[in-house]
Design a protein around this motif. Structure first.
Motif, mmCIF file in Angstrom:
data_model
loop_
_atom_site.group_PDB
_atom_site.id
_atom_site.type_symbol
_atom_site.label_atom_id
_atom_site.label_comp_id
_atom_site.label_asym_id
_atom_site.label_seq_id
_atom_site.Cartn_x
_atom_site.Cartn_y
_atom_site.Cartn_z
ATOM 1 N N TYR A 90 -3.283 101.160 19.730
ATOM 2 C CA TYR A 90 -3.927 101.778 20.948
ATOM 3 C C TYR A 90 -4.429 103.157 20.793
ATOM 4 C CZ TYR A 90 -2.261 97.423 23.010
ATOM 5 O OH TYR A 90 -1.802 96.145 23.429
ATOM 6 N N MET A 115 -2.722 92.548 31.378
ATOM 7 C CA MET A 115 -3.830 92.828 30.705
ATOM 8 C C MET A 115 -5.002 92.537 31.261
ATOM 9 S SD MET A 115 -2.157 91.324 26.846
ATOM 10 C CE MET A 115 -3.444 92.316 25.865
ATOM 11 N N THR A 149 -3.197 97.231 28.825
ATOM 12 C CA THR A 149 -2.082 96.513 28.846
ATOM 13 C C THR A 149 -1.003 97.531 29.715
ATOM 14 O OG1 THR A 149 -2.172 95.407 26.491
ATOM 15 C CG2 THR A 149 -0.185 95.492 27.710
#
Length: 296
Positions: A21, A75, A88
């Protein structure tokens, strides 16, 4: 530990996610503020959660609020301008307060749909673009639909007024369209609308100009930056194009004409509704004067 997870614990144990991420953060989903852990105290960072993905306002489908309410992980794909983000969210308990961990990853060119990674078509960003296009395009005529008009015209008006430029619109209506449907059938009527939209598209000037299906057999042409004279020239080209075109369907030669109403303005106080109404009045003047003509 299940109900007493601290932010420093998150930071120490989610390092693996830093490769997955772009952003790992904790937010207060109620105030939309990004939080930091300073010693034993939660403090606000001073930025709002939606700024990171280039938005200027709160997302309409905020899954952080949903995660807070349902105590579940969610999500979603968020599309902003030309970029797509995978977000998320999971709820945590910190200092007897439920907060949300958000994991954000830009996936514009890295998220795919389906089993194959061959080609560009299976990129989720392209699928999102296709879905967006479906919501603003008229499937019959392949021009903008009413939603496209409602969303685009106010923006173009404001842009022109900001630059002290005029803006013009042309309302176009197919003459005696009900008679065409009644005589030749709705399939032929659809053919006429599609072909006429093609005529209109041939006559606009550049990428700034656009055409939308206002409803039924009525079309709207928007010409940003054009005064009344320029708009009249375009309307005359459209009128001539329709007169010269042969509308032949199922071996039937269908006579098609159209009426035009033009409105141009530089009035910054005019509303979208007033602008459309002025053009619509000119259109009905054309129809009441015998149709197959332009009134401005």
């Amino acid at each position: 530990m299940d109900n007493d997870i601290t932010i420093d614990y998150i930071e120490n144990n989610l390092s693996i996610f830093k490769k997955l991420y772009d952003v790992i953060r904790v937010i207060d989903p109620i105030t939309k503020r990004v939080l930091l852990y300073n010693g034993n105290t939660i403090v606000e960072k001073g930025s709002t959660c939606f700024n990171k993905i280039g938005r200027e306002s709160i997302c309409e489908n905020c899954i952080s609020i949903r995660a807070l309410k349902d105590k579940k992980t969610y999500m979603k794909i968020e599309s902003v301008d030309s970029k797509s983000y995978l977000i998320t969210v999971l709820p945590i308990e910190v200092e007897n307060k439920t907060l949300i961990v958000e994991l954000i990853k830009e996936v514009t060119d890295s998220l795919f749909y389906g089993h194959s990674l061959d080609g560009e078509g299976c990129k989720v960003s392209n699928i999102i673009s296709d879905l967006k296009l479906m919501t603003i395009r008229d499937s019959l005529t392949d021009i903008g639909n009413r939603r496209f008009i409602d969303e685009t015209l106010p923006i173009d008006m404001q842009l022109c007024f900001k630059k002290d430029e005029p803006i013009s619109i042309i309302m176009v209506d197919v003459d005696y369209f009900k008679m065409i449907n009644d005589k030749f059938g709705h399939t032929t009527g659809d053919f006429v609308l599609k072909e006429l939209a093609g005529c209109l598209k041939q006559c606009i000037r550049n990428k700034k100009d656009w055409i939308g299906r206002y409803g039924g057999e009525e079309f709207l042409v928007c010409i940003p930056g054009a005064d009344e004279k320029a708009a009249l020239e375009i309307a005359e080209r459209m009128h001539e194009c329709i007169l010269k075109k042969k509308f032949i369907h199922n071996n039937e030669d269908i006579k098609v004409t159209a009426s035009f109403g033009i409105c141009s303005t530089v009035d910054k106080k005019i509303t979208v509704e007033e602008f459309l109404n002025f053009a619509d009045k000119k259109l009905y003047e054309a129809k009441n004067a015998g149709r197959n003509r332009i009134v401005f």
